[in-house]
Design an enzyme around this catalytic site. Sequence first.
Site, PDB file in Angstrom:
ATOM      1  N   GLU B  50       0.797  -1.204   0.164  1.00  0.00           N
ATOM      2  CA  GLU B  50      -0.219   0.100   0.070  1.00  0.00           C
ATOM      3  C   GLU B  50       0.794   1.301   0.323  1.00  0.00           C
ATOM      4  O   GLU B  50       1.746   1.318   0.824  1.00  0.00           O
ATOM      5  CB  GLU B  50      -0.640   0.627   1.395  1.00  0.00           C
ATOM      6  N   ASP B  61      -5.740   8.837  11.173  1.00  0.00           N
ATOM      7  CA  ASP B  61      -4.806   8.455  11.316  1.00  0.00           C
ATOM      8  C   ASP B  61      -3.316   8.976  12.557  1.00  0.00           C
ATOM      9  O   ASP B  61      -3.922  10.609  12.734  1.00  0.00           O
ATOM     10  CB  ASP B  61      -2.842   9.012   9.563  1.00  0.00           C
ATOM     11  N   TYR B 176     -10.938  -4.445   3.920  1.00  0.00           N
ATOM     12  CA  TYR B 176      -9.970  -4.171   4.703  1.00  0.00           C
ATOM     13  C   TYR B 176     -10.597  -3.688   5.845  1.00  0.00           C
ATOM     14  O   TYR B 176     -10.778  -3.417   5.739  1.00  0.00           O
ATOM     15  CB  TYR B 176      -9.338  -2.817   4.353  1.00  0.00           C
TER      16      TYR B 176
END
Lengths: 403, 269
Positions: B50, B61, B176
């Site tokens: 990725e 994040d 995912y």
Amino acid sequence: MTIQNSLRTQPDEQGHFGQFGGRYVAETLMPLILDLEKEYRKAKQDPAFEEEFQYLLRQYVGRPNPLYYAQRLTEELGGAKIYLKREELNHTGAHKINNCIGQILLAKRMGKTRIIAETGAGQHGVATATVAALFNIPCTIFMGALDVERQQPNVFRMKLLGAEVRAVESGARTLKDAMNEALRDWVANVHDTFYIIGTVAGPHPYPELVRDFQSVIGKETREQILEAEGRLPDSIIACVGGGSNAIGMFHPFLDDPEVEIIGVEAAGYGLETGQHAASIAGGFPGVLHGNKTFLLQDEDGQITEAHSISAGLDYPGIGPEHAWLHEIGRVRYEPVTDDEALAAFQKLCKLEGIIPALESSHALAAVEKIAPTMGKDKIIVVNLSGRGDKDIFTVAKALGVEI
Amino acid sequence: MTDRISPTFATCREQGRAALVCFITGGDPTPNDTGAMLDALVAGGADLIELGMPFTDPMADGPAIQKANLRSLGAGTTTADILEIAASFRQRHPQVPLILMGYANPMIRRGSDWFADVAKNAGVDGVICVDIPTEEDGELGPALREAGLHFIRLATPTTDKARLPAVLQGSSGFLYYVSVAGITGKQQAAQASIEEAVAHLKSGTDLPVAVGFGVRTPEQAAAIGKVADGVVVGSAIVDIIGEHGANAAPHVREYVASLRTALGAEEVA
């Protein structure tokens, strides 16, 4: 005008205002904002919710506030009659509290036990800390570390009200970064936390529900101007950062084509310098903080830093409904610079004995340009969204005065 | 199109192990260094890569990847640089699946068709976009599928039974699973909850399920590898790059090899 042609039925079911708005959030948050939407629809149908909201606006916030005819300002400018909607007289000194009351009632309905919010200058932070104290719910306010330094009085106010203030060290350490950090906290605490967003931005249904809570401004104004003048105004004017005071004023007038509507963006040092916060005049459509709207950004889609002397307008985006109203041409968005706002700030102090917020001073500066071009039989209403006590240090510095 | 993703998961399954999916931020610490970092991931035994597209506002994040974004943007990384990094990786590694991961705005800035096109031409296999959920698929999904790229979606602990079909709609490549409700690199979910979640996801799809967020040690990777088709490691690698900068490649390789060994690799190329 028929219902079908109404401009007041946005957004659509997916939360879109034309191409703008929507729900651009991480999957973790999706179920939560769907839930919020469901709960909001139910609350809207519930007379008890409306009753409690209205009660608090009346008894706690101090509404309705006046629509004041500014005679000396009108005479000085020599054109249209100018009315000020006195949002600065609300408890906590700005329009922000209207929305916070609405959202904390939703949080209570949803059984949430913790409140978070982002703040720039601290006005929304103070309003949120205020309602959190009132409802006895623990509250964490995210504020850019730079803003914490610049806005110490508001930081202390929030702490007095029992809120925890978390200084955000990432990015440019201002409002945008505070919002990023609030979203990060929310995503990690979805089970118990309600995020009180301070403006008409973020993922659907926030732009809609914040607008609805703020629409009390325009509804009151409508009644008050009809009572005072027997007709609607020719122009209504408000400043736009995210745009909650503006949309609250504008929304009840969108379907009245005879009313010209003007939003005022912060042009900072001037559009040509690139250092401004005028997302419509200087930005492009893009996606940030959960919605699609006009954003200050570079050719690669990186968000650029905004600048305005007014911390409340210092944000690189604008609410999606404004983006749509601009695109369809219903609202005209005009830029006003730091210097023009500063001059308008001082003028209102001297002529009317009212210290306006620097945010609201942008709207006043636009009035100064527009009013003289209109006949004396015309009427302008400007939203005086907040009081300027919080800004005296900034203004003193800009004027080279030491206090 | 040449599908590199499904065969890779199939091969790993044949080898009786989970696939190792490794993330780094493109352009960290500089665009010129990224090629060596990617090569180190492959040399260490990563099965899928990725490649993060840096963004000024990485809302999902944690501190590690936030800093990586800042380092990358501080070095002047552009979208063109990311595409060039991808294209040159593809030349060096014709078989290793490469996925671009990031936020919506840099992807749609010049139009989703443009992005899908250039990503495809650079040899990219799929895209993960953090802030385009199913509800906003139209912003990017149709263009990716038209170009023959996988749109890999994220499922989370808040994705319940009722919502799962919506998440799966239009998603391909793999699913995912974000194992914690939170931001990247912070804490790890309890193994039992991961097992339960993977079983729940697998009941709804035949797509491989890769599990990430908060995976740091070979032991954690091994435990997750027993129940999932893939294990995603990002922040821990990004931290190594943060510590060693342009000289991080050998350290990255060593760390990735430790993960791969834990997943049950006999040999690393």
